[in-house]
Write a protein that holds these residues in place. Structure first.
Motif, PDB file in Angstrom:
ATOM      1  N   CYS A 106       9.875   0.740  -1.282  1.00 55.26           N
ATOM      2  CA  CYS A 106      10.683   0.770  -0.065  1.00 55.26           C
ATOM      3  C   CYS A 106      10.552   2.115   0.650  1.00 55.26           C
ATOM      4  CB  CYS A 106      12.145   0.468  -0.388  1.00 55.26           C
ATOM      5  SG  CYS A 106      12.404  -1.262  -0.847  1.00 55.26           S
ATOM      6  N   SER A 107      10.276   3.180  -0.095  1.00 56.32           N
ATOM      7  CA  SER A 107      10.148   4.509   0.499  1.00 56.32           C
ATOM      8  C   SER A 107       8.735   4.823   0.983  1.00 56.32           C
ATOM      9  CB  SER A 107      10.562   5.585  -0.516  1.00 56.32           C
ATOM     10  OG  SER A 107      11.928   5.500  -0.826  1.00 56.32           O
ATOM     11  N   TYR A 108       7.721   4.449   0.216  1.00 56.35           N
ATOM     12  CA  TYR A 108       6.356   4.900   0.512  1.00 56.35           C
ATOM     13  C   TYR A 108       5.352   3.767   0.719  1.00 56.35           C
ATOM     14  CZ  TYR A 108       8.538   9.067  -1.343  1.00 56.35           C
ATOM     15  OH  TYR A 108       9.402  10.110  -1.563  1.00 56.35           O
ATOM     16  N   GLY A 109       5.788   2.529   0.561  1.00 55.64           N
ATOM     17  CA  GLY A 109       4.875   1.401   0.716  1.00 55.64           C
ATOM     18  C   GLY A 109       4.890   0.823   2.114  1.00 55.64           C
ATOM     19  N   ASP A 110       3.876   0.028   2.430  1.00 54.40           N
ATOM     20  CA  ASP A 110       3.843  -0.631   3.729  1.00 54.40           C
ATOM     21  C   ASP A 110       4.593  -1.961   3.701  1.00 54.40           C
ATOM     22  OD1 ASP A 110       1.977  -2.096   2.251  1.00 54.40           O
ATOM     23  OD2 ASP A 110       0.443  -2.069   3.824  1.00 54.40           O
ATOM     24  N   MET A 111       5.044  -2.382   2.502  1.00 55.40           N
ATOM     25  CA  MET A 111       5.886  -3.576   2.348  1.00 55.40           C
ATOM     26  C   MET A 111       7.057  -3.204   1.446  1.00 55.40           C
ATOM     27  SD  MET A 111       4.710  -6.084   4.086  1.00 55.40           S
ATOM     28  CE  MET A 111       5.882  -7.271   3.493  1.00 55.40           C
ATOM     29  N   PRO A 112       8.265  -3.646   1.780  1.00 54.56           N
ATOM     30  CA  PRO A 112       9.397  -3.397   0.882  1.00 54.56           C
ATOM     31  C   PRO A 112       9.290  -4.275  -0.363  1.00 54.56           C
ATOM     32  CG  PRO A 112      10.094  -4.753   2.725  1.00 54.56           C
ATOM     33  CD  PRO A 112       8.664  -4.355   2.991  1.00 54.56           C
ATOM     34  N   CYS A 113      10.068  -3.938  -1.372  1.00 56.11           N
ATOM     35  CA  CYS A 113      10.021  -4.678  -2.637  1.00 56.11           C
ATOM     36  C   CYS A 113      10.481  -6.126  -2.445  1.00 56.11           C
ATOM     37  CB  CYS A 113      10.856  -3.977  -3.695  1.00 56.11           C
ATOM     38  SG  CYS A 113      12.627  -3.975  -3.367  1.00 56.11           S
ATOM     39  N   GLN A 117      -4.318  10.744  -7.158  1.00 57.38           N
ATOM     40  CA  GLN A 117      -5.156  11.826  -6.648  1.00 57.38           C
ATOM     41  C   GLN A 117      -4.561  13.204  -6.927  1.00 57.38           C
ATOM     42  OE1 GLN A 117      -7.406  11.359  -2.972  1.00 57.38           O
ATOM     43  NE2 GLN A 117      -6.374  13.182  -2.199  1.00 57.38           N
ATOM     44  N   CYS A 118      -3.319  13.441  -6.506  1.00 57.52           N
ATOM     45  CA  CYS A 118      -2.729  14.782  -6.646  1.00 57.52           C
ATOM     46  C   CYS A 118      -1.722  14.884  -7.790  1.00 57.52           C
ATOM     47  CB  CYS A 118      -2.088  15.239  -5.339  1.00 57.52           C
ATOM     48  SG  CYS A 118      -0.544  14.385  -4.909  1.00 57.52           S
ATOM     49  N   LYS A 119      -1.421  13.745  -8.425  1.00 59.52           N
ATOM     50  CA  LYS A 119      -0.516  13.665  -9.580  1.00 59.52           C
ATOM     51  C   LYS A 119       0.951  13.946  -9.244  1.00 59.52           C
ATOM     52  CE  LYS A 119      -4.044  12.739 -12.122  1.00 59.52           C
ATOM     53  NZ  LYS A 119      -4.430  11.357 -12.217  1.00 59.52           N
ATOM     54  N   THR A 120       1.299  13.947  -7.953  1.00 59.83           N
ATOM     55  CA  THR A 120       2.699  14.079  -7.558  1.00 59.83           C
ATOM     56  C   THR A 120       3.446  12.826  -8.015  1.00 59.83           C
ATOM     57  OG1 THR A 120       2.189  15.430  -5.630  1.00 59.83           O
ATOM     58  CG2 THR A 120       4.276  14.235  -5.570  1.00 59.83           C
ATOM     59  N   VAL A 121       4.624  13.018  -8.611  1.00 56.72           N
ATOM     60  CA  VAL A 121       5.455  11.895  -9.022  1.00 56.72           C
ATOM     61  C   VAL A 121       6.426  11.591  -7.882  1.00 56.72           C
ATOM     62  CG1 VAL A 121       7.145  11.043 -10.679  1.00 56.72           C
ATOM     63  CG2 VAL A 121       5.236  12.445 -11.466  1.00 56.72           C
ATOM     64  N   LEU A 122       6.280  10.398  -7.309  1.00 55.05           N
ATOM     65  CA  LEU A 122       7.126   9.977  -6.199  1.00 55.05           C
ATOM     66  C   LEU A 122       8.389   9.329  -6.742  1.00 55.05           C
ATOM     67  CD1 LEU A 122       4.435   8.290  -3.924  1.00 55.05           C
ATOM     68  CD2 LEU A 122       5.116  10.694  -3.999  1.00 55.05           C
ATOM     69  N   LYS A 123       9.501   9.584  -6.055  1.00 56.53           N
ATOM     70  CA  LYS A 123      10.787   8.975  -6.360  1.00 56.53           C
ATOM     71  C   LYS A 123      11.326   8.382  -5.064  1.00 56.53           C
ATOM     72  CE  LYS A 123      11.546  12.754  -9.488  1.00 56.53           C
ATOM     73  NZ  LYS A 123      12.196  14.031  -9.604  1.00 56.53           N
ATOM     74  N   LYS A 163       0.856  -1.182   0.000  1.00 58.09           N
ATOM     75  CA  LYS A 163       0.000   0.000   0.000  1.00 58.09           C
ATOM     76  C   LYS A 163       0.895   1.236   0.000  1.00 58.09           C
ATOM     77  CE  LYS A 163      -3.305   0.093   2.968  1.00 58.09           C
ATOM     78  NZ  LYS A 163      -4.022   0.289   4.235  1.00 58.09           N
ATOM     79  N   ILE A 164       0.868   1.984  -1.093  1.00 59.17           N
ATOM     80  CA  ILE A 164       1.666   3.199  -1.210  1.00 59.17           C
ATOM     81  C   ILE A 164       0.863   4.364  -0.657  1.00 59.17           C
ATOM     82  CG2 ILE A 164       2.621   4.867  -2.840  1.00 59.17           C
ATOM     83  CD1 ILE A 164       3.633   2.665  -4.504  1.00 59.17           C
ATOM     84  N   THR A 165       1.519   5.185   0.170  1.00 56.25           N
ATOM     85  CA  THR A 165       0.905   6.386   0.719  1.00 56.25           C
ATOM     86  C   THR A 165       1.636   7.598   0.172  1.00 56.25           C
ATOM     87  OG1 THR A 165       0.329   5.213   2.757  1.00 56.25           O
ATOM     88  CG2 THR A 165       0.321   7.629   2.843  1.00 56.25           C
ATOM     89  N   CYS A 166       0.907   8.488  -0.475  1.00 58.44           N
ATOM     90  CA  CYS A 166       1.491   9.703  -1.027  1.00 58.44           C
ATOM     91  C   CYS A 166       1.841  10.650   0.120  1.00 58.44           C
ATOM     92  CB  CYS A 166       0.518  10.375  -1.990  1.00 58.44           C
ATOM     93  SG  CYS A 166       1.114  11.945  -2.654  1.00 58.44           S
ATOM     94  N   PRO A 167       3.103  11.102   0.195  1.00 57.94           N
ATOM     95  CA  PRO A 167       3.476  12.016   1.271  1.00 57.94           C
ATOM     96  C   PRO A 167       2.916  13.417   1.066  1.00 57.94           C
ATOM     97  CG  PRO A 167       5.311  11.712  -0.224  1.00 57.94           C
ATOM     98  CD  PRO A 167       4.218  10.765  -0.663  1.00 57.94           C
ATOM     99  N   ASN A 168       2.444  13.713  -0.136  1.00 62.69           N
ATOM    100  CA  ASN A 168       1.932  15.047  -0.434  1.00 62.69           C
ATOM    101  C   ASN A 168       0.472  15.209  -0.005  1.00 62.69           C
ATOM    102  OD1 ASN A 168       2.220  17.689  -1.656  1.00 62.69           O
ATOM    103  ND2 ASN A 168       0.902  16.934  -3.289  1.00 62.69           N
ATOM    104  N   CYS A 169      -0.374  14.220  -0.350  1.00 63.46           N
ATOM    105  CA  CYS A 169      -1.804  14.363  -0.059  1.00 63.46           C
ATOM    106  C   CYS A 169      -2.360  13.275   0.859  1.00 63.46           C
ATOM    107  CB  CYS A 169      -2.600  14.391  -1.361  1.00 63.46           C
ATOM    108  SG  CYS A 169      -2.670  12.805  -2.235  1.00 63.46           S
TER     109      CYS A 169
END
Length: 69
Positions: A52-59, A36-42, A9-15
């Motif tokens: 690994c950065s924004y998900g609840d499970m690593p790759c 939702q907000c169209k922010t491109v996550l890196k 589950k990826i969580t956008c840090p922006n919205c």
């Protein structure tokens, strides 16, 4: 041997929008666009991919204690 979890589950840090995605097993995902907000996550410094950065499970490679792409 522990089963590899392919959903994260990826969580956008922006919205704060969350979405469960299926992780690729044959490639790293360096970019992810929030629907939702169209922010491109890196990936954050030190992480190999957006899961690994924004998900609840690593790759999957990290779950297997391997190096990622």
């Amino acid at each position: 041997m522990t089963a590899i979890i392919l959903q994260s589950k990826i969580t956008c840090p922006n919205c704060g929008h969350q979405k469960t995605e299926i992780m690729p097993t044959d490639a790293c995902q360096f970019f992810y666009e929030c629907e939702q907000c169209k922010t491109v996550l890196k990936p954050l410094n030190g992480d190999c991919c957006v899961y690994c950065s924004y998900g609840d499970m690593p790759c999957p490679p990290i779950q297997q204690n391997k190096t990622c792409c």
